[in-house]
Scaffold this motif. Sequence first.
Motif, PDB file in Angstrom:
ATOM      1  N   SER A  47     -52.074   5.806  62.464  1.00 18.82           N
ATOM      2  CA  SER A  47     -51.778   5.708  63.896  1.00 18.82           C
ATOM      3  C   SER A  47     -53.029   5.779  64.764  1.00 18.82           C
ATOM      4  N   PHE A  48     -54.008   6.596  64.362  1.00 16.63           N
ATOM      5  CA  PHE A  48     -55.103   6.920  65.284  1.00 16.63           C
ATOM      6  C   PHE A  48     -56.491   6.584  64.753  1.00 16.63           C
ATOM      7  N   ARG A  49     -56.588   5.917  63.630  1.00 14.49           N
ATOM      8  CA  ARG A  49     -57.884   5.694  62.988  1.00 14.49           C
ATOM      9  C   ARG A  49     -58.887   5.015  63.902  1.00 14.49           C
ATOM     10  N   ARG A  50     -58.487   4.063  64.705  1.00 21.26           N
ATOM     11  CA  ARG A  50     -59.410   3.319  65.563  1.00 21.26           C
ATOM     12  C   ARG A  50     -59.298   3.732  67.021  1.00 21.26           C
ATOM     13  N   THR A  51     -58.833   4.954  67.276  1.00 23.79           N
ATOM     14  CA  THR A  51     -58.697   5.440  68.644  1.00 23.79           C
ATOM     15  C   THR A  51     -59.504   6.728  68.808  1.00 23.79           C
ATOM     16  N   PRO A  52     -59.795   7.130  70.045  1.00 24.31           N
ATOM     17  CA  PRO A  52     -60.491   8.404  70.254  1.00 24.31           C
ATOM     18  C   PRO A  52     -59.735   9.610  69.717  1.00 24.31           C
TER      19      PRO A  52
END
Length: 379
Positions: free
Chosen positions: A290-295
């Motif tokens: 879900s968050f690998r490429r997000t802050p």
Amino acid sequence: MSFEDDVKAEAFHLGFSLCGLAAAQPQAQHAAVYEDWLAAGHHAQMGYLAAESARLRRADPSLTLPGVRTVLTVGLPYPNPARAAAPADGRLRGRTAAYSWGQDYHDRIPPRLNQLAVFLETRLGLPLAHRAYTDTGPLLERAWGQQAGLGWFGKNSCLIHPRGGSAFLLGELLLDVELQPDVPWEADRCGSCTRCLDACPTGCILPNRTLDARRCLSYWTIENKGLIPVELRPSLGNWVFGCDICQQVCPWNQHAAPSQVDAAFDFTPEEAFPDLLEALSLSPVDFNRSFRRTPLARTKRRGFLRNAAVALGNLGDPAAAPALIHTLENEPEPLVRAHAAWALGQLHHPRVRPALEHAQLTDPDPSVRLEAAGALAAL
């Protein structure tokens, strides 16, 4: 159009909403403020900010790029936090800072700055030494933005542009070529307004337009990797990543002209206002997917679930009790179990006391047993 105007036009073509130029002179005055900030301990446990080599480079960009002549500063707009509203669907939702919506800006800004450097090389017909930054190296970013005429230091510590407010991310391109600098921004347009100071739930905003990270919700929900102090937990409200309160109340954001927000910051309501019960159920694989490429990846799974537990405690809805009890009994990370115990102490539900009593007696981690005891006392 001048050559500098052409450069700015290219920056706008690349998606930046602001672009300005400053002569690469040492920033002695701003560096002194930074040194005082460090000496007061306002950087909390972020020891990397006080490293000697980084401190010297912040004051003098020539220590980062020998021969630097110009610092080009850009602003990339993100969704205005003053205009965001959570879905009215009855779910127990958290809230994340608007700059974190969509893709990680670290993956978006430096490549565009490097494209801008290629543009400059092509137009000048000679190779350039350059370095691109966005919150990735020791630069006094706000100072360079102010020197490049992009705005003033707001009382909330953000750089504020009169038309765009403060909902933009800064990036810098250090260049070894001399370009005509813009006029530095000198006016202070905050005036007598104190809305940001009045709204800050922990009083972390300082009179000299810096922040005391030891009381800042962004620090505690992102940079801090351990327990959140008990006395600060109620102030988190439902924030699970960062905090936008001082920007939400700022009149310059409330009346800012709409910006063309980059497609990189396209987001869903689930990203901006995550379902807290679903958050507690995220496996390591789910979190990374879900968050690998997000802050949000910066908190790691345990930090995000820790924050979600605190937010559920602050919301005080008994409907959260089964999920929090399941977390207390089954979650492998002690940090998450500890905050789940605290959250249960904020709820009125018949299953809460037995679950906390069991954790106080049997949990293998002393921090969890201590939190369970404190939660029982709160009940």
